[in-house]
Design a protein around this motif. Structure first.
Motif, PDB file in Angstrom:
ATOM      1  N   GLN A 109      -9.857  -4.814   0.673  1.00 58.80           N
ATOM      2  CA  GLN A 109     -11.148  -5.008   0.006  1.00 58.80           C
ATOM      3  C   GLN A 109     -12.288  -5.266   0.878  1.00 58.80           C
ATOM      4  O   GLN A 109     -13.301  -4.772   0.617  1.00 58.80           O
ATOM      5  CB  GLN A 109     -10.724  -5.941  -1.139  1.00 58.80           C
ATOM      6  CG  GLN A 109     -12.006  -5.937  -2.258  1.00 58.80           C
ATOM      7  CD  GLN A 109     -11.596  -7.028  -3.364  1.00 58.80           C
ATOM      8  OE1 GLN A 109     -10.584  -7.556  -3.566  1.00 58.80           O
ATOM      9  NE2 GLN A 109     -12.651  -7.141  -4.153  1.00 58.80           N
ATOM     10  N   ARG A 129      -2.839  -8.267   2.159  1.00 58.58           N
ATOM     11  CA  ARG A 129      -3.135  -6.825   2.370  1.00 58.58           C
ATOM     12  C   ARG A 129      -4.070  -6.394   1.615  1.00 58.58           C
ATOM     13  O   ARG A 129      -5.176  -5.543   1.963  1.00 58.58           O
ATOM     14  CB  ARG A 129      -1.929  -6.071   2.117  1.00 58.58           C
ATOM     15  CG  ARG A 129      -2.049  -4.680   2.674  1.00 58.58           C
ATOM     16  CD  ARG A 129      -0.611  -3.953   2.552  1.00 58.58           C
ATOM     17  NE  ARG A 129      -0.871  -2.419   3.198  1.00 58.58           N
ATOM     18  CZ  ARG A 129      -0.660  -2.176   4.566  1.00 58.58           C
ATOM     19  NH1 ARG A 129      -0.158  -2.933   5.261  1.00 58.58           N
ATOM     20  NH2 ARG A 129      -0.720  -0.884   4.868  1.00 58.58           N
ATOM     21  N   ASN A 130      -4.202  -6.516   0.407  1.00 55.99           N
ATOM     22  CA  ASN A 130      -5.090  -5.964  -0.732  1.00 55.99           C
ATOM     23  C   ASN A 130      -6.475  -6.530  -0.608  1.00 55.99           C
ATOM     24  O   ASN A 130      -7.494  -5.959  -0.444  1.00 55.99           O
ATOM     25  CB  ASN A 130      -4.499  -6.252  -2.159  1.00 55.99           C
ATOM     26  CG  ASN A 130      -3.429  -5.258  -2.639  1.00 55.99           C
ATOM     27  OD1 ASN A 130      -3.282  -4.350  -1.830  1.00 55.99           O
ATOM     28  ND2 ASN A 130      -2.491  -5.752  -3.447  1.00 55.99           N
TER      29      ASN A 130
END
Length: 288
Positions: free
Chosen positions: A248, A243-244
């Motif tokens: 990004q 997810r991160n």
């Protein structure tokens, strides 16, 4: 030394005339082909009354790329092949040839003797604009060159690599309007043919770098086609990106080419994915 001037029957410059559709279908005349004509439109609207026809006879020359030109070159230059002397390494294809000697001074001497032989015996001129006495690593022959050092290796000439990249850029344009599978199919046909010729090189690291560069071009295509941030985030998450890391990549201000080498796209579109699409590789399996 290389690049002899084309003989009268196969000169590129002598037969570099534009071809007119239907011109080759005209019947043969006595003594050879009939004279070709070229239609040159004058300024203004196109109509039959405003077209100038230039007619010139075809008395010499052979079509560029046809089988007749190299055949006649081999017949004419066969006597040149028999001039090889001890200490020389000689290679020729049609009217292109390289002669390898031990020093610069020997190369200049051989160049002068070959020019005199061709001028007196065969009535041919060496094209000095394309000929030179230089190190093998500087010159190229049929798309190949050599590395420097005590143990030279056969490598792909830089000009051939530039042509390869130009063709791949054309096939992998991000605005071509084709799906990734269609692009992969067309690209693979070109890669297989290119590998069949240049896979003969002895520098597999160059092929490996070209494979990596090609896959970056392919990764940039779906990223451009996904367009919106929500779509990009959903596609990355669907393909196993965290997810991160997905957030990004979506929030990055960089363009498709820069992001094509990012960890997110590398995870979402790995090499195995392109293999499933049938994208051919250039490097040998043990090098990849």
């Amino acid at each position: 030394m290389r690049h002899l001037d084309r003989p009268p029957w196969g000169g590129r410059d002598q037969d570099a005339r534009p071809q007119v559709p239907g011109n080759r279908d005209r019947p043969l005349q006595k003594g050879g082909l009939g004279p070709p004509f070229f239609c040159v439109p004058s300024r203004g609207p196109m109509d039959k009354n405003r077209i100038t026809r230039l007619i010139s006879p075809t008395e010499e020359g052979a079509p560029q790329g046809g089988p007749l030109s190299p055949l006649l070159s081999n017949l004419m230059l066969d006597v040149l092949d028999k001039l090889e002397k001890p200490g020389h390494r000689f290679v020729r294809y049609a009217d292109d040839c390289n002669i390898y000697v031990r020093s610069q001074r020997a190369g200049e001497r051989v160049m002068e003797s070959i020019e005199q032989f061709l001028a007196k015996r065969l009535k041919l001129r060496v094209n000095k604009a394309k000929s030179a006495v230089a190190k093998p690593s500087v010159r190229k022959f049929l798309g190949f060159s050599f590395t420097g050092g005590n143990k030279p290796r056969r490598r792909i000439a830089p000009q051939a690599i530039d042509r390869f990249k130009a063709r791949v850029r054309e096939l992998t344009r991000r605005t071509c309007g084709k799906s990734l599978s269609q692009v992969a199919k067309e690209l693979s046909c070109y890669l297989i043919g290119w590998r069949g010729y240049f896979g003969f090189c002895e520098t597999p690291s160059v092929l490996l770098k070209l494979d990596q560069w090609t896959r970056r071009r392919l990764r940039a295509i779906p990223w451009k086609q996904w367009k919106r941030g929500r779509t990009r985030f959903a596609r990355l998450r669907r393909r196993g990106v965290g997810r991160n890391l997905a957030a990004q990549a979506v929030g990055s201000p960089h363009g498709p080419w820069r992001l094509s080498n990012s960890p997110a796209l590398t995870i979402a579109l790995p090499n195995a994915f392109f293999g499933s699409l049938g994208v051919a590789t250039l490097a040998p399996k043990h090098a990849a």
